[in-house]
Design an enzyme around this catalytic site. Structure first.
Site, mmCIF file in Angstrom:
data_model
loop_
_atom_site.group_PDB
_atom_site.id
_atom_site.type_symbol
_atom_site.label_atom_id
_atom_site.label_comp_id
_atom_site.label_asym_id
_atom_site.label_seq_id
_atom_site.Cartn_x
_atom_site.Cartn_y
_atom_site.Cartn_z
ATOM 1 N N GLY A 31 -20.373 99.165 -16.245
ATOM 2 C CA GLY A 31 -21.555 99.657 -15.546
ATOM 3 C C GLY A 31 -21.191 99.733 -14.068
ATOM 4 N N GLY A 69 -14.305 95.295 -12.439
ATOM 5 C CA GLY A 69 -13.041 95.721 -13.059
ATOM 6 C C GLY A 69 -12.298 96.839 -12.338
ATOM 7 N N ASN A 75 -25.288 83.319 -19.941
ATOM 8 C CA ASN A 75 -25.575 84.746 -19.965
ATOM 9 C C ASN A 75 -25.653 85.139 -21.439
ATOM 10 O OD1 ASN A 75 -25.611 87.505 -19.850
ATOM 11 N ND2 ASN A 75 -23.810 87.710 -18.527
ATOM 12 N N HIS A 125 -20.109 98.111 -6.966
ATOM 13 C CA HIS A 125 -19.776 97.348 -8.173
ATOM 14 C C HIS A 125 -19.312 98.373 -9.208
ATOM 15 C CE1 HIS A 125 -20.494 94.026 -11.198
ATOM 16 N NE2 HIS A 125 -20.389 95.100 -11.966
ATOM 17 N N GLY A 148 -17.567 98.580 -12.606
ATOM 18 C CA GLY A 148 -17.040 97.982 -13.843
ATOM 19 C C GLY A 148 -17.283 98.960 -14.976
ATOM 20 N N GLU A 172 -20.790 86.312 -10.190
ATOM 21 C CA GLU A 172 -22.229 86.222 -10.441
ATOM 22 C C GLU A 172 -22.622 84.821 -10.914
ATOM 23 O OE1 GLU A 172 -21.177 89.774 -12.508
ATOM 24 O OE2 GLU A 172 -23.211 90.531 -12.265
ATOM 25 N N ARG A 191 -8.198 102.135 -17.359
ATOM 26 C CA ARG A 191 -6.741 101.973 -17.498
ATOM 27 C C ARG A 191 -6.164 103.039 -18.420
ATOM 28 N NH1 ARG A 191 -7.647 95.739 -18.589
ATOM 29 N NH2 ARG A 191 -9.392 96.770 -19.563
ATOM 30 N N GLU A 250 -11.950 96.132 -8.344
ATOM 31 C CA GLU A 250 -10.991 95.075 -7.987
ATOM 32 C C GLU A 250 -9.556 95.434 -8.327
ATOM 33 O OE1 GLU A 250 -12.282 91.437 -9.927
ATOM 34 O OE2 GLU A 250 -14.340 91.792 -9.290
ATOM 35 N N ASN A 251 -9.381 96.375 -9.279
ATOM 36 C CA ASN A 251 -8.031 96.569 -9.854
ATOM 37 C C ASN A 251 -7.442 97.959 -9.771
ATOM 38 O OD1 ASN A 251 -7.536 93.884 -11.095
ATOM 39 N ND2 ASN A 251 -9.454 94.392 -12.147
ATOM 40 N N ARG A 275 -21.954 105.819 -19.602
ATOM 41 C CA ARG A 275 -23.264 106.319 -19.143
ATOM 42 C C ARG A 275 -23.071 107.486 -18.178
ATOM 43 N NH1 ARG A 275 -25.302 100.580 -17.167
ATOM 44 N NH2 ARG A 275 -24.235 99.489 -18.844
ATOM 45 N N ARG A 322 -28.936 84.022 -16.597
ATOM 46 C CA ARG A 322 -28.964 85.389 -16.100
ATOM 47 C C ARG A 322 -30.066 86.129 -16.853
ATOM 48 N NH1 ARG A 322 -25.600 90.565 -17.860
ATOM 49 N NH2 ARG A 322 -26.280 91.920 -16.171
ATOM 50 N N HIS A 367 -27.349 94.732 -11.192
ATOM 51 C CA HIS A 367 -26.145 94.107 -10.597
ATOM 52 C C HIS A 367 -26.484 93.383 -9.293
ATOM 53 C CE1 HIS A 367 -23.518 97.488 -12.542
ATOM 54 N NE2 HIS A 367 -23.505 96.411 -13.315
HETATM 55 P P1 ADP Z 1 -18.125 94.905 -17.285
HETATM 56 O O1 ADP Z 1 -19.064 95.804 -16.533
HETATM 57 O O2 ADP Z 1 -18.173 95.087 -18.770
HETATM 58 O O3 ADP Z 1 -18.155 93.454 -16.826
HETATM 59 P P2 ADP Z 1 -15.569 95.016 -15.928
HETATM 60 O O4 ADP Z 1 -16.074 94.617 -14.600
HETATM 61 O O5 ADP Z 1 -14.648 94.101 -16.647
HETATM 62 O O6 ADP Z 1 -16.695 95.477 -16.920
HETATM 63 O O7 ADP Z 1 -14.816 96.422 -15.737
HETATM 64 C C1 ADP Z 1 -14.279 97.131 -16.802
HETATM 65 C C2 ADP Z 1 -13.555 98.361 -16.243
HETATM 66 O O8 ADP Z 1 -12.524 97.914 -15.355
HETATM 67 C C3 ADP Z 1 -12.878 99.175 -17.323
HETATM 68 O O9 ADP Z 1 -13.045 100.572 -17.058
HETATM 69 C C4 ADP Z 1 -11.426 98.806 -17.146
HETATM 70 O O10 ADP Z 1 -10.570 99.837 -17.546
HETATM 71 C C5 ADP Z 1 -11.348 98.621 -15.651
HETATM 72 N N1 ADP Z 1 -10.143 97.881 -15.279
HETATM 73 C C6 ADP Z 1 -9.826 96.602 -15.561
HETATM 74 N N2 ADP Z 1 -8.564 96.329 -15.130
HETATM 75 C C7 ADP Z 1 -8.090 97.464 -14.568
HETATM 76 C C8 ADP Z 1 -6.861 97.848 -13.953
HETATM 77 N N3 ADP Z 1 -5.870 96.986 -13.830
HETATM 78 N N4 ADP Z 1 -6.751 99.107 -13.489
HETATM 79 C C9 ADP Z 1 -7.752 99.994 -13.640
HETATM 80 N N5 ADP Z 1 -8.932 99.710 -14.203
HETATM 81 C C10 ADP Z 1 -9.095 98.463 -14.669
#
Ligand code: ADP
Length: 399
Positions: A208, A327, A7, A204, A206, A382, A281, A330-331, A237, A87, A176
């Site tokens: 983005g 991100g 990538n 999705h 993240g 991916e 976060r 998932e979290n 964005r 990619r 995506h």
């Molecule tokens: P990218 O699109 O750059 O691949 P990611 O999929 O890693 O990004 O997502 C980044 C986002 O995920 C950020 O806003 C980050 O704060 C959020 N994130 C990552 N871990 C956590 C968490 N434990 N709790 C809340 N948000 C999280």
């Protein structure tokens, strides 16, 4: 079969070496072209973390990756690499699926640069470098846009003069795609049902963010458009806005096209609303400490996702499963809860306990057992999709 997945960004190369579906090495070269570049590599028993090193361009970066794979005993020599999967962000209307790269494909990739000027040139650079270093290894392009090419004109056309579509390809493409493809197929697997019987919404979330409506395995709509700026609120964005805001700002603040671009792509979204950060976060921390704008940013983010999910449930005529990934997806149980709150009328029932546990790369269901709509958290992968697509094409090639 050993497949190297690459990538390539403007100043970085992320890589992963697969032996069939197993990752045997991964890493990233960052700050390519700068005074000091950084190299990270992980393979069995080896951990190189952000080692300072000079990498003037992508070709040297790929050589560094290949030499490290040999030096660290992951492969004996370059010849062990069966194929390379790249990619590629934008495939325009031309590429509806992954392709073996040849001269004709390269010409079309160059023709797609105006659609993704920030991404495609670097993806192409990576391909050209590999051609130089490994001229006899087959290379495959896997596109972020391809999975969305099943959208019909009702979903992909903008209500602007039609000739702009014909003249410039101004239409919605969606991005995506590889991630939406992976998590939707994985959800079907977890449900023990074929994609051909399921209506799904995948989110999705993240830096983005995008949502896709997938009916019987085909994307019928997705929230990103001509560029990855449309749709959801993202880290920096804006997502959807009234287009009249653009002309208003140009006139009031005498902005150039580049300045408007920068405001909407780099200074809006979570960062723009909160004034603090694009990182979910940090916003959750700030909101917990009473920062009102941080709370507002999170609420607006979740509200926009809720709007799209509701709209897509209507587009699909019902929904069997909703999947969260990336991100935030998932979290962040709190954000998932905010998104789903109030959608119980659609048969959505979030299990609070399951939702709280599903963090840190865990995969599983977060809906109540008898809920009509199954809710999943599925870490995206991916690279695995790119490796599998590449393998499939190379196997066809070998007959
Ligand atoms: P990218 O699109 O750059 O691949 P990611 O999929 O890693 O990004 O997502 C980044 C986002 O995920 C950020 O806003 C980050 O704060 C959020 N994130 C990552 N871990 C956590 C968490 N434990 N709790 C809340 N948000 C999280």
């Amino acid at each position: 079969m050993k497949i190297l997945v690459l990538n390539c960004g403007s100043s970085s190369i992320k890589y992963r070496l697969f032996d069939n579906d197993i990752t045997i090495a991964r890493g990233v070269v960052e700050k390519i072209g700068e005074e000091v570049s950084l190299f990270s590599h992980y393979s069995e028993g080896v951990e190189i973390k952000k080692q300072p090193i000079k990498v003037p361009d992508h070709t040297r970066g790929i050589e560094l990756v290949l030499n490290t794979l040999v030096d660290k005993g992951v492969i004996h020599d370059y010849g062990e690499i069966d194929a390379i999967g790249h990619r590629v962000v934008h495939g325009g209307e031309e590429f509806k699926s992954s392709v073996l790269i040849d001269d004709r494909v390269m010409r079309t990739l160059y023709a797609c640069i105006p659609f993704a000027p920030l991404h495609n040139p670097h993806n192409i650079k990576g391909i050209e470098s590999c051609k130089q270093i490994l001229p006899n290894v087959p290379q495959v392009a896997v596109f972020d846009t391809a999975f969305h090419q099943t959208m019909g004109p009702v979903a992909f056309l903008y209500a602007i003069p039609y000739h702009y579509y014909e003249k410039y390809g101004l239409r919605r493409y969606g991005f995506h795609g590889t991630s939406h493809y992976y998590v939707s197929n994985r959800a079907a697997e977890l449900m023990g049902q074929p994609m051909s019987k399921l209506k799904m919404i995948t989110a999705h979330l993240g830096n983005g963010c995008s949502v896709a409506a997938i009916k019987f395995g085909k994307v019928v709509d997705t929230s990103m458009g001509f560029t990855p700026l449309e749709g959801l609120v993202m880290g920096t964005r804006s997502g959807d806005i009234d287009p009249a805001i653009v002309t208003f700002l140009i006139r009031k603040e005498r902005l150039s096209p580049d300045e408007v671009d920068s405001i909407l792509n780099k200074r809006s979204g979570l960062l723009g609303i909160s004034g603090i950060s694009n990182d979910m976060r940090q916003l959750m921390d700030a909101s917990n400490k009473g920062n009102e704008r941080a709370r507002l940013a999170i609420d607006i983010f979740a509200y926009r996702v809720k709007k799209y999910i509701s709209a897509y449930a209507g587009v699909l005529g019902g929904v069997d499963a909703i999947v969260f990934t990336a991100g935030i997806g998932e979290n962040a149980p709190l954000v998932r809860k905010k998104i789903l709150e109030g959608l119980e009328f659609m048969g959505i029932q979030l299990d609070d306990e399951l939702n709280k546990c599903m963090v840190g790369g865990r995969e599983g269901i977060i809906s109540k057992p008898d809920a009509k709509v199954k809710l999943f958290v599925i870490p995206t992968n991916e690279e695995l999709v790119i490796a599998r697509e590449t393998r499939k094409i190379v196997e066809q090639l070998r007959g």
